[in-house]
Design a protein around this motif. Structure first.
Motif, short mmCIF file in Angstrom:
data_model
loop_
_atom_site.label_atom_id
_atom_site.label_comp_id
_atom_site.label_asym_id
_atom_site.label_seq_id
_atom_site.Cartn_x
_atom_site.Cartn_y
_atom_site.Cartn_z
N LYS A 126 0.85 -1.19 0.00
CA LYS A 126 0.00 0.00 0.00
C LYS A 126 0.88 1.24 0.00
O LYS A 126 2.00 1.21 0.52
CB LYS A 126 -0.91 0.01 1.23
CG LYS A 126 -1.90 -1.15 1.27
CD LYS A 126 -2.75 -1.09 2.53
CE LYS A 126 -3.73 -2.25 2.58
NZ LYS A 126 -4.55 -2.23 3.82
N PRO A 127 0.41 2.36 -0.59
CA PRO A 127 1.21 3.59 -0.63
C PRO A 127 1.60 4.05 0.78
O PRO A 127 0.78 4.02 1.70
CB PRO A 127 0.29 4.61 -1.30
CG PRO A 127 -0.66 3.77 -2.10
CD PRO A 127 -0.88 2.52 -1.30
N ILE A 128 2.87 4.52 0.91
CA ILE A 128 3.37 4.87 2.22
C ILE A 128 4.49 5.90 2.08
O ILE A 128 5.23 5.90 1.08
CB ILE A 128 3.88 3.59 2.93
CG1 ILE A 128 4.09 3.82 4.42
CG2 ILE A 128 5.13 3.04 2.27
CD1 ILE A 128 4.31 2.53 5.21
N THR A 129 4.60 6.80 3.04
CA THR A 129 5.69 7.79 3.01
C THR A 129 7.00 7.13 3.46
O THR A 129 6.99 6.04 4.06
CB THR A 129 5.41 8.98 3.93
OG1 THR A 129 5.42 8.52 5.29
CG2 THR A 129 4.09 9.64 3.60
N ARG A 185 12.58 -0.04 -10.29
CA ARG A 185 11.49 -0.10 -11.28
C ARG A 185 10.23 -0.80 -10.77
O ARG A 185 9.15 -0.66 -11.34
CB ARG A 185 11.98 -0.80 -12.55
CG ARG A 185 13.08 -0.02 -13.28
CD ARG A 185 13.53 -0.76 -14.51
NE ARG A 185 14.65 -0.08 -15.18
CZ ARG A 185 15.26 -0.55 -16.25
NH1 ARG A 185 14.89 -1.70 -16.77
NH2 ARG A 185 16.27 0.13 -16.79
N LYS A 186 10.38 -1.55 -9.69
CA LYS A 186 9.22 -2.23 -9.12
C LYS A 186 8.41 -1.31 -8.22
O LYS A 186 7.28 -1.64 -7.84
CB LYS A 186 9.67 -3.46 -8.31
CG LYS A 186 10.28 -4.56 -9.16
CD LYS A 186 10.84 -5.67 -8.29
CE LYS A 186 9.76 -6.41 -7.53
NZ LYS A 186 10.32 -7.55 -6.76
N VAL A 187 8.99 -0.16 -7.87
CA VAL A 187 8.34 0.77 -6.94
C VAL A 187 7.73 1.95 -7.69
O VAL A 187 8.37 2.57 -8.53
CB VAL A 187 9.34 1.29 -5.89
CG1 VAL A 187 8.71 2.38 -5.03
CG2 VAL A 187 9.80 0.15 -5.00
N LYS A 188 6.47 2.22 -7.38
CA LYS A 188 5.77 3.37 -7.96
C LYS A 188 5.84 4.54 -6.99
O LYS A 188 5.65 4.38 -5.79
CB LYS A 188 4.31 2.99 -8.22
CG LYS A 188 3.45 4.13 -8.76
CD LYS A 188 2.08 3.63 -9.17
CE LYS A 188 1.31 3.04 -8.03
NZ LYS A 188 -0.06 2.62 -8.40
N LYS A 189 6.15 5.73 -7.52
CA LYS A 189 6.20 6.94 -6.70
C LYS A 189 4.98 7.80 -7.01
O LYS A 189 4.70 8.10 -8.17
CB LYS A 189 7.48 7.74 -6.98
CG LYS A 189 8.75 7.02 -6.60
CD LYS A 189 9.97 7.89 -6.91
CE LYS A 189 11.26 7.17 -6.60
NZ LYS A 189 12.45 8.00 -6.93
N ILE A 190 4.28 8.17 -5.97
CA ILE A 190 3.11 9.04 -6.11
C ILE A 190 3.47 10.38 -5.48
O ILE A 190 3.71 10.46 -4.27
CB ILE A 190 1.87 8.44 -5.42
CG1 ILE A 190 1.58 7.04 -5.98
CG2 ILE A 190 0.67 9.36 -5.58
CD1 ILE A 190 0.60 6.25 -5.16
N LYS A 191 3.53 11.43 -6.29
CA LYS A 191 3.92 12.75 -5.79
C LYS A 191 2.70 13.65 -5.67
O LYS A 191 1.88 13.73 -6.57
CB LYS A 191 4.94 13.39 -6.73
CG LYS A 191 6.27 12.66 -6.79
CD LYS A 191 7.27 13.41 -7.66
CE LYS A 191 8.61 12.69 -7.69
NZ LYS A 191 9.61 13.41 -8.51
N GLY A 214 2.43 17.55 -4.19
CA GLY A 214 3.15 18.64 -3.55
C GLY A 214 4.56 18.20 -3.21
O GLY A 214 5.29 17.69 -4.05
N ASP A 215 4.94 18.38 -1.95
CA ASP A 215 6.26 17.94 -1.49
C ASP A 215 6.28 16.54 -0.94
O ASP A 215 7.31 16.06 -0.46
CB ASP A 215 6.77 18.92 -0.40
CG ASP A 215 7.11 20.30 -0.97
OD1 ASP A 215 7.44 20.36 -2.17
OD2 ASP A 215 7.04 21.26 -0.21
N VAL A 216 5.13 15.87 -0.99
CA VAL A 216 5.01 14.53 -0.41
C VAL A 216 5.20 13.48 -1.49
O VAL A 216 4.66 13.59 -2.60
CB VAL A 216 3.63 14.34 0.27
CG1 VAL A 216 3.49 12.92 0.80
CG2 VAL A 216 3.46 15.36 1.39
N ILE A 217 5.98 12.44 -1.17
CA ILE A 217 6.13 11.29 -2.07
C ILE A 217 5.67 10.04 -1.33
O ILE A 217 6.09 9.77 -0.20
CB ILE A 217 7.60 11.13 -2.51
CG1 ILE A 217 8.12 12.37 -3.22
CG2 ILE A 217 7.74 9.91 -3.43
CD1 ILE A 217 9.58 12.30 -3.59
#
Length: 305
Positions: free
Chosen positions: A251-254, A289-295, A297-300
């Motif tokens: 799941k998406p996480i900082t 390449r297996k990791v998706k980054k969701i940006k 603002g300043d949060v990834i």
């Protein structure tokens, strides 16, 4: 506490402490030549030299961290030739590089301003004014040093006879302090760290002297069957961290949340600290390449694709 123990003829273990963990240095002599492996901190080095009873002709820095390079300035002023890998020499060439290679400014948001200021003050005090005077690493039958990147760039290990001083370059399954320093292995590059472990396995040292009391052995002197146990536990720790990370990243996480969960699921009861963030970022880079980054603002946010 500073104790001296002869490991072999001409090879003395300097057993001391760094806050609540063990700290080991080696002093190696042959004929009229000698080498001190690592220099502790700027605060402790004079006491170590007084206990040793001799100012080393040469000192070798295993890597650019304060508890290994902090005494280099004092030794250099005493006439010791201080030797390090060229990368380590560059990292220690100015104050900002010395501090922020160990504690990147981007971590302040996860550690907090007050704690970060305390940590930076500690680095400045214990690192002092490091000084490298040579980048020519020894390579002889007496003493030989090898690149051992992965913990940090510019790291080395040194061997004399069948004894390997591994510094922090191999970290077993982590470290256990007397009060608060329980930690996962600190790794800045997963591929390079694995390569270093495999390189040491091929060397087949008879004895390993780590810089600190790394688990599962938790000893200053690792020998006999414990050598292989230590080396292979270091591999197992990496694979364990990678497996835990994959499950966390479902799941998406900082980065901060990812690091905290990594610690918790590895079994470390401690809040996020700088070295753990370094390992967490190294894991994310390893998956790449297996990791998706969701940006936003300043949060990834990070998650597996």
């Amino acid at each position: 506490m500073i104790e001296l123990k002869e490991i072999d003829k001409g090879i003395i273990l300097i057993a001391t402490e760094y806050h609540d963990v063990d700290l080991n240095l080696l002093f190696i002599t042959k004929n009229n030549d000698n080498y001190l492996l690592d220099t502790s901190t700027s605060i402790q080095i004079k006491a170590i030299i007084d206990r040793l009873g001799i100012t080393p002709k040469n000192a070798i820095i295993s890597h650019a961290h304060l508890d290994h390079a902090g005494g280099s300035g004092y030794l250099s002023n005493q006439g010791t030739k201080v030797i390090a890998h060229p990368i380590t020499a560059s990292l220690l060439s100015d104050l900002d590089s010395s501090i922020y290679s160990f504690f990147p400014k981007r971590y302040i948001k996860w550690i907090g301003k007050e704690e970060s200021e305390k940590f930076i003050k500690l680095i400045k005090e214990e690192l002092g004014e490091p000084k490298i005077t040579s980048i020519n690493l020894p390579n002889s039958d007496f003493i030989k040093c090898l690149d051992a990147f992965g913990h940090v760039a510019g790291a080395i290990v040194c061997q004399s006879k069948g004894i390997l001083f591994s510094g922090d370059e191999i970290q077993g399954s982590g470290i256990r302090g007397k009060t608060e320093t329980n930690a996962i292995p600190q790794i800045s590059s997963i591929p390079e760290y694995l390569l270093t472990i495999y390189k040491i396995i091929q060397i087949k040292p008879e004895i390993i002297i780590p810089a600190h009391n790394y688990l599962p052995i938790n000893k200053r002197v690792i020998e006999g069957s414990e050598v292989d146990k230590f080396l292979y536990s270091s591999l197992e720790a990496v694979f364990k961290l990678l497996n835990i990370a994959e499950s966390i990243l479902e799941k998406p996480i900082t980065l901060g949340q990812f690091t905290q969960k990594l610690l918790e699921e590895y079994g470390i009861k401690r809040k996020v600290y700088p070295q753990a963030l370094i390992t967490a970022e190294a894991i994310l880079k390893y998956f790449d390449r297996k990791v998706k980054k969701i940006k936003e603002g300043d949060v990834i946010l990070y998650s597996m694709k």
